[in-house]
Scaffold this motif. Sequence first.
Motif, mmCIF file in Angstrom:
data_model
loop_
_atom_site.group_PDB
_atom_site.id
_atom_site.type_symbol
_atom_site.label_atom_id
_atom_site.label_comp_id
_atom_site.label_asym_id
_atom_site.label_seq_id
_atom_site.Cartn_x
_atom_site.Cartn_y
_atom_site.Cartn_z
ATOM 1 N N HIS A 42 0.538 -1.296 0.040
ATOM 2 C CA HIS A 42 0.068 -0.245 -0.255
ATOM 3 C C HIS A 42 0.871 1.194 -0.085
ATOM 4 O O HIS A 42 2.175 1.294 1.080
ATOM 5 C CB HIS A 42 -1.089 -0.176 1.250
ATOM 6 N N TRP A 43 0.194 1.996 -1.159
ATOM 7 C CA TRP A 43 1.407 3.386 -0.634
ATOM 8 C C TRP A 43 2.499 3.297 -0.640
ATOM 9 O O TRP A 43 3.238 3.697 -0.220
ATOM 10 C CB TRP A 43 1.117 4.274 -0.720
ATOM 11 N N PHE A 44 3.884 2.482 -1.922
ATOM 12 C CA PHE A 44 4.700 2.137 -1.846
ATOM 13 C C PHE A 44 5.491 3.657 -1.776
ATOM 14 O O PHE A 44 5.502 4.269 -2.163
ATOM 15 C CB PHE A 44 4.992 1.307 -3.068
ATOM 16 N N SER A 45 6.551 3.205 -1.377
ATOM 17 C CA SER A 45 7.301 4.939 -1.484
ATOM 18 C C SER A 45 8.549 4.310 -0.959
ATOM 19 O O SER A 45 9.577 5.231 -0.744
ATOM 20 C CB SER A 45 7.279 5.494 0.199
ATOM 21 N N GLY A 46 9.201 3.263 -1.351
ATOM 22 C CA GLY A 46 10.301 2.541 -1.794
ATOM 23 C C GLY A 46 11.601 3.562 -2.831
ATOM 24 O O GLY A 46 11.042 4.458 -3.082
ATOM 25 N N SER B 94 -1.168 -0.656 -4.226
ATOM 26 C CA SER B 94 -1.930 -0.132 -4.439
ATOM 27 C C SER B 94 -1.341 1.862 -4.441
ATOM 28 O O SER B 94 -0.841 1.714 -3.180
ATOM 29 C CB SER B 94 -3.168 -0.324 -3.019
ATOM 30 N N ILE B 95 -2.010 2.123 -5.507
ATOM 31 C CA ILE B 95 -1.752 3.477 -5.026
ATOM 32 C C ILE B 95 -3.021 4.484 -5.619
ATOM 33 O O ILE B 95 -3.580 4.482 -6.282
ATOM 34 C CB ILE B 95 -0.799 3.838 -6.912
ATOM 35 N N GLY B 96 -2.898 5.175 -4.681
ATOM 36 C CA GLY B 96 -4.216 7.014 -5.196
ATOM 37 C C GLY B 96 -3.632 8.032 -5.134
ATOM 38 O O GLY B 96 -2.185 8.639 -5.319
ATOM 39 N N PRO B 97 -4.178 8.672 -5.554
ATOM 40 C CA PRO B 97 -3.621 10.525 -5.847
ATOM 41 C C PRO B 97 -2.272 11.070 -5.590
ATOM 42 O O PRO B 97 -1.384 12.092 -5.379
ATOM 43 C CB PRO B 97 -4.957 11.105 -5.804
ATOM 44 N N ALA B 98 -2.808 10.604 -3.682
ATOM 45 C CA ALA B 98 -1.219 11.118 -2.370
ATOM 46 C C ALA B 98 -0.345 10.783 -2.922
ATOM 47 O O ALA B 98 0.926 11.827 -2.583
ATOM 48 C CB ALA B 98 -2.425 10.630 -1.557
ATOM 49 N N ALA B 99 -0.654 9.554 -3.822
ATOM 50 C CA ALA B 99 1.347 9.136 -3.773
ATOM 51 C C ALA B 99 2.047 10.058 -5.029
ATOM 52 O O ALA B 99 3.107 9.972 -5.272
ATOM 53 C CB ALA B 99 0.891 8.197 -4.259
ATOM 54 N N PHE B 100 1.910 11.047 -5.626
ATOM 55 C CA PHE B 100 1.504 11.392 -6.598
ATOM 56 C C PHE B 100 1.803 13.356 -6.553
ATOM 57 O O PHE B 100 2.818 13.708 -7.033
ATOM 58 C CB PHE B 100 0.891 11.289 -7.891
ATOM 59 N N ALA B 101 1.488 13.784 -4.803
ATOM 60 C CA ALA B 101 2.161 14.636 -4.475
ATOM 61 C C ALA B 101 3.853 15.555 -4.164
ATOM 62 O O ALA B 101 3.345 16.496 -4.538
ATOM 63 C CB ALA B 101 1.347 14.791 -2.905
ATOM 64 N N MET C 148 6.607 6.844 -9.756
ATOM 65 C CA MET C 148 5.436 6.081 -9.736
ATOM 66 C C MET C 148 5.360 5.976 -11.594
ATOM 67 O O MET C 148 4.909 4.971 -11.882
ATOM 68 C CB MET C 148 3.804 7.116 -10.024
ATOM 69 N N THR C 149 6.293 6.383 -12.397
ATOM 70 C CA THR C 149 7.125 6.142 -13.529
ATOM 71 C C THR C 149 7.513 4.211 -13.731
ATOM 72 O O THR C 149 7.420 4.311 -14.728
ATOM 73 C CB THR C 149 7.781 7.166 -14.000
ATOM 74 N N LYS C 150 7.447 4.159 -12.900
ATOM 75 C CA LYS C 150 8.717 3.109 -12.629
ATOM 76 C C LYS C 150 7.828 1.854 -12.282
ATOM 77 O O LYS C 150 7.963 0.869 -12.199
ATOM 78 C CB LYS C 150 10.035 2.974 -11.469
ATOM 79 N N LEU C 151 6.467 2.348 -12.357
ATOM 80 C CA LEU C 151 5.610 0.776 -10.979
ATOM 81 C C LEU C 151 5.188 -0.182 -12.604
ATOM 82 O O LEU C 151 4.847 0.273 -13.536
ATOM 83 C CB LEU C 151 4.027 1.481 -10.727
#
Length: 248
Positions: free
Chosen positions: A145-149, A165-172, A180-183
Amino acid sequence: MDFHCHLDLYPGAKEVSREASRRNEFTWLVTTSPRAYEATSRVLGCLPRVLISPGLHPELVGERAGELTLLLEQMVRCRAVGEVGIDGTYRFKPTLIDQRRVFEAVVARSKELGGRVLSIHSRGAVKEVLPILLKYPGFGTAVLHWFSGTASEMATAHRMGCWFSIGPAAFASAAGRSLMTKLPRDRVLPETDGPFASSDGVPLPPWSIEKTAALFSPIWDCSAGEAQAILVSNGRRLLAIMGWPPAA
């Protein structure tokens, strides 16, 4: 679709939950503790297209680790578990040992029960989470969830079969947008993490897949509609793994 939200914690939770049930094909309500799971199940009941799962949020392990036994019991009758995981940020370092113990117990129990789908918190702790998953082959399916590694950690997780699992806040943030470009687009699921995640100061509602798709559209070089179709297709594939909807 929303594969990670806290419907029970929105202001006006009953109304928001009913609206999510009406609007969404599927909403995964992750709980923060075994007691919260019991209370939420009583209050919200069985809403169509809403899955309520038991969890033990790593941020709460310091005060609720004693509920682990209850969680392991609840897992027997639940195909999905969340929110669970490890938080390695400075604020929660004092409970890191207990967090590892709780998370490993959940993964081991998942293997013992024949596999579960886990919604996993891994902020600042991907290097802690992945080795535990590797230690228990057959534990089921991990949704980070909300991966940030790091990009390297993402690649490792992908090879292991993890979903994201990704939501809009991950792009902030710029770093978030770069990540996100690498997912791997075939493993991305829509989420909100509402009401904790917000947009313009307002909690993201569980029916925010169009916003998420619009953010992935330029990354995937496709229209917002096509991006949404990818997210929905991915979601349906995971739901098949999850065995959702349950047999009558």
